[in-house]
Motif scaffolding. Structure first.
Motif, PDB file in Angstrom:
ATOM      1  N   MET A  45       0.764  -1.255   0.063  1.00  0.00           N
ATOM      2  CA  MET A  45      -0.211  -0.084   0.168  1.00  0.00           C
ATOM      3  C   MET A  45       0.727   1.190   0.004  1.00  0.00           C
ATOM      4  SD  MET A  45      -2.935   1.527   2.869  1.00  0.00           S
ATOM      5  CE  MET A  45      -3.998   0.124   2.745  1.00  0.00           C
ATOM      6  N   VAL A  46       1.834   1.357   0.889  1.00  0.00           N
ATOM      7  CA  VAL A  46       2.840   2.510   1.106  1.00  0.00           C
ATOM      8  C   VAL A  46       3.692   2.682  -0.175  1.00  0.00           C
ATOM      9  CG1 VAL A  46       4.554   3.485   2.396  1.00  0.00           C
ATOM     10  CG2 VAL A  46       2.802   2.476   3.604  1.00  0.00           C
ATOM     11  N   GLY A  47       4.071   1.668  -0.569  1.00  0.00           N
ATOM     12  CA  GLY A  47       5.049   1.713  -1.809  1.00  0.00           C
ATOM     13  C   GLY A  47       4.241   2.065  -3.149  1.00  0.00           C
ATOM     14  N   TRP A  48       3.362   1.183  -3.601  1.00  0.00           N
ATOM     15  CA  TRP A  48       2.898   1.507  -4.802  1.00  0.00           C
ATOM     16  C   TRP A  48       1.704   2.378  -5.068  1.00  0.00           C
ATOM     17  CZ3 TRP A  48       5.724  -0.776  -8.372  1.00  0.00           C
ATOM     18  CH2 TRP A  48       5.987  -1.883  -8.228  1.00  0.00           C
ATOM     19  N   GLY A  49       1.033   2.624  -3.691  1.00  0.00           N
ATOM     20  CA  GLY A  49      -0.121   3.296  -3.568  1.00  0.00           C
ATOM     21  C   GLY A  49      -0.146   4.664  -2.987  1.00  0.00           C
ATOM     22  N   ILE A  50       1.287   5.069  -2.460  1.00  0.00           N
ATOM     23  CA  ILE A  50       1.454   6.442  -1.810  1.00  0.00           C
ATOM     24  C   ILE A  50       2.651   6.919  -2.176  1.00  0.00           C
ATOM     25  CG2 ILE A  50       1.692   7.676   0.456  1.00  0.00           C
ATOM     26  CD1 ILE A  50      -0.286   5.747   1.617  1.00  0.00           C
ATOM     27  N   VAL A  65       1.502  -8.320 -10.011  1.00  0.00           N
ATOM     28  CA  VAL A  65       2.459  -8.698 -11.104  1.00  0.00           C
ATOM     29  C   VAL A  65       2.382  -7.769 -12.110  1.00  0.00           C
ATOM     30  CG1 VAL A  65       3.122 -10.625 -12.507  1.00  0.00           C
ATOM     31  CG2 VAL A  65       2.399 -11.216 -10.221  1.00  0.00           C
ATOM     32  N   PHE A  66       1.347  -7.315 -12.588  1.00  0.00           N
ATOM     33  CA  PHE A  66       1.223  -6.367 -13.726  1.00  0.00           C
ATOM     34  C   PHE A  66       2.015  -4.676 -13.009  1.00  0.00           C
ATOM     35  CE2 PHE A  66      -0.765  -2.374 -15.329  1.00  0.00           C
ATOM     36  CZ  PHE A  66      -0.590  -2.632 -16.543  1.00  0.00           C
ATOM     37  N   TYR A  69       6.087   9.087 -18.669  1.00  0.00           N
ATOM     38  CA  TYR A  69       4.786   9.906 -18.088  1.00  0.00           C
ATOM     39  C   TYR A  69       3.745   8.804 -18.224  1.00  0.00           C
ATOM     40  CZ  TYR A  69       7.479  14.173 -18.744  1.00  0.00           C
ATOM     41  OH  TYR A  69       8.463  15.054 -18.873  1.00  0.00           O
ATOM     42  N   SER A  70       3.447   8.116 -19.428  1.00  0.00           N
ATOM     43  CA  SER A  70       2.397   7.435 -19.559  1.00  0.00           C
ATOM     44  C   SER A  70       2.242   6.137 -18.417  1.00  0.00           C
ATOM     45  CB  SER A  70       2.089   7.194 -21.103  1.00  0.00           C
ATOM     46  OG  SER A  70       1.939   8.102 -21.961  1.00  0.00           O
ATOM     47  N   ALA A  71       3.463   5.654 -18.651  1.00  0.00           N
ATOM     48  CA  ALA A  71       3.489   4.164 -17.911  1.00  0.00           C
ATOM     49  C   ALA A  71       3.606   4.617 -16.406  1.00  0.00           C
ATOM     50  CB  ALA A  71       5.149   3.311 -18.149  1.00  0.00           C
ATOM     51  N   GLY A  72       4.233   5.667 -15.820  1.00  0.00           N
ATOM     52  CA  GLY A  72       4.080   5.912 -14.627  1.00  0.00           C
ATOM     53  C   GLY A  72       2.429   6.482 -14.254  1.00  0.00           C
ATOM     54  N   ARG A  73       1.888   6.776 -14.928  1.00  0.00           N
ATOM     55  CA  ARG A  73       0.213   7.147 -14.728  1.00  0.00           C
ATOM     56  C   ARG A  73      -0.545   6.072 -14.517  1.00  0.00           C
ATOM     57  NH1 ARG A  73       1.156  12.407 -18.191  1.00  0.00           N
ATOM     58  NH2 ARG A  73       1.249  14.183 -16.662  1.00  0.00           N
ATOM     59  N   ILE A  74      -0.378   5.168 -15.631  1.00  0.00           N
ATOM     60  CA  ILE A  74      -0.823   3.794 -15.723  1.00  0.00           C
ATOM     61  C   ILE A  74      -0.678   3.154 -14.477  1.00  0.00           C
ATOM     62  CG2 ILE A  74      -1.120   1.610 -16.873  1.00  0.00           C
ATOM     63  CD1 ILE A  74      -0.815   3.341 -19.523  1.00  0.00           C
ATOM     64  N   LEU A  75       0.813   2.942 -13.918  1.00  0.00           N
ATOM     65  CA  LEU A  75       1.241   2.303 -12.786  1.00  0.00           C
ATOM     66  C   LEU A  75       0.263   2.941 -11.543  1.00  0.00           C
ATOM     67  CD1 LEU A  75       4.748   1.049 -12.096  1.00  0.00           C
ATOM     68  CD2 LEU A  75       3.352   2.188 -10.188  1.00  0.00           C
ATOM     69  N   ILE A  76       0.123   3.949 -11.460  1.00  0.00           N
ATOM     70  CA  ILE A  76      -0.410   4.881 -10.521  1.00  0.00           C
ATOM     71  C   ILE A  76      -1.884   4.472 -10.264  1.00  0.00           C
ATOM     72  CG2 ILE A  76      -1.317   6.975  -9.310  1.00  0.00           C
ATOM     73  CD1 ILE A  76       1.611   8.130 -10.069  1.00  0.00           C
ATOM     74  N   ILE A  77      -2.618   4.420 -11.361  1.00  0.00           N
ATOM     75  CA  ILE A  77      -3.934   4.260 -11.489  1.00  0.00           C
ATOM     76  C   ILE A  77      -4.273   2.690 -11.044  1.00  0.00           C
ATOM     77  CG2 ILE A  77      -6.012   3.903 -13.361  1.00  0.00           C
ATOM     78  CD1 ILE A  77      -4.909   6.537 -14.607  1.00  0.00           C
ATOM     79  N   PHE A  78      -3.427   1.810 -11.706  1.00  0.00           N
ATOM     80  CA  PHE A  78      -3.543   0.710 -11.209  1.00  0.00           C
ATOM     81  C   PHE A  78      -3.500   0.207  -9.838  1.00  0.00           C
ATOM     82  CE2 PHE A  78      -4.060  -0.088 -15.857  1.00  0.00           C
ATOM     83  CZ  PHE A  78      -5.258  -1.073 -15.751  1.00  0.00           C
TER      84      PHE A  78
END
Length: 151
Positions: free
Chosen positions: A1-6, A66-67, A98-107
């Motif tokens: 949660m902290v790593g990917w989500g914050i 995993v994605f 930028y695009s890959a980063g935004r996709i990563l954050i959304i997912f």
């Protein structure tokens, strides 16, 4: 949660809104994203261990995790292959990053909420994480308005 989500969100905010403090913004971005990535890897490993120990089916959450891990690895590899600022292909690299980063954050945000749901943690955890997201959103909104006012 902290790593990917914050932390990933905070790192993106630093990259977008603090470029006037070059090169400090860049090093902060790298440090925050690296810490988020390492915590994300730890989360994926913990998830795999827990899935095996508990014998539960969390295939959607696991698949999203995993994605995110693959996308995070691609971001690290892209960083290592980053062209010089003067390169003609740098604009394409920036677009990808930028695009890959935004996709990563959304997912990541979606997967954090789904993980809270799977864990049966309920409203408190969802509200807590939602509150953190709301604070980050307001910070980003204020910084976006300030950036537009400077132009």
């Amino acid at each position: 949660m902290v790593g990917w989500g914050i932390l990933m969100i905070i790192g993106a905010i630093v990259a977008r809104y603090f470029r006037q403090w070059d090169p400090l913004w860049f090093y902060l971005h790298i440090c925050i994203q690296s810490l988020g990535f390492l915590l994300g890897i730890a989360g994926v490993i913990c998830g795999i261990v827990l899935e095996n120990r508990l014998g539960v089916d969390v295939s959607t959450h696991k698949g999203l995790g995993v994605f995110l891990l693959v996308l995070g690895c691609l971001q690290v590899m892209a960083f290592l292959a980053r062209p010089e600022k003067s390169s003609k292909v740098r604009k394409y690299w920036n677009w990808y990053h930028y695009s890959a980063g935004r996709i990563l954050i959304i997912f990541a945000v979606a997967n954090v909420f789904y993980g809270i749901h799977l864990g049966g943690e309920g409203r408190e955890w969802k509200g807590g994480y939602g509150g953190v997201l709301a604070i980050l959103f307001v910070i980003a909104l204020i910084l976006e308005v300030r950036m537009w006012m400077r132009k």
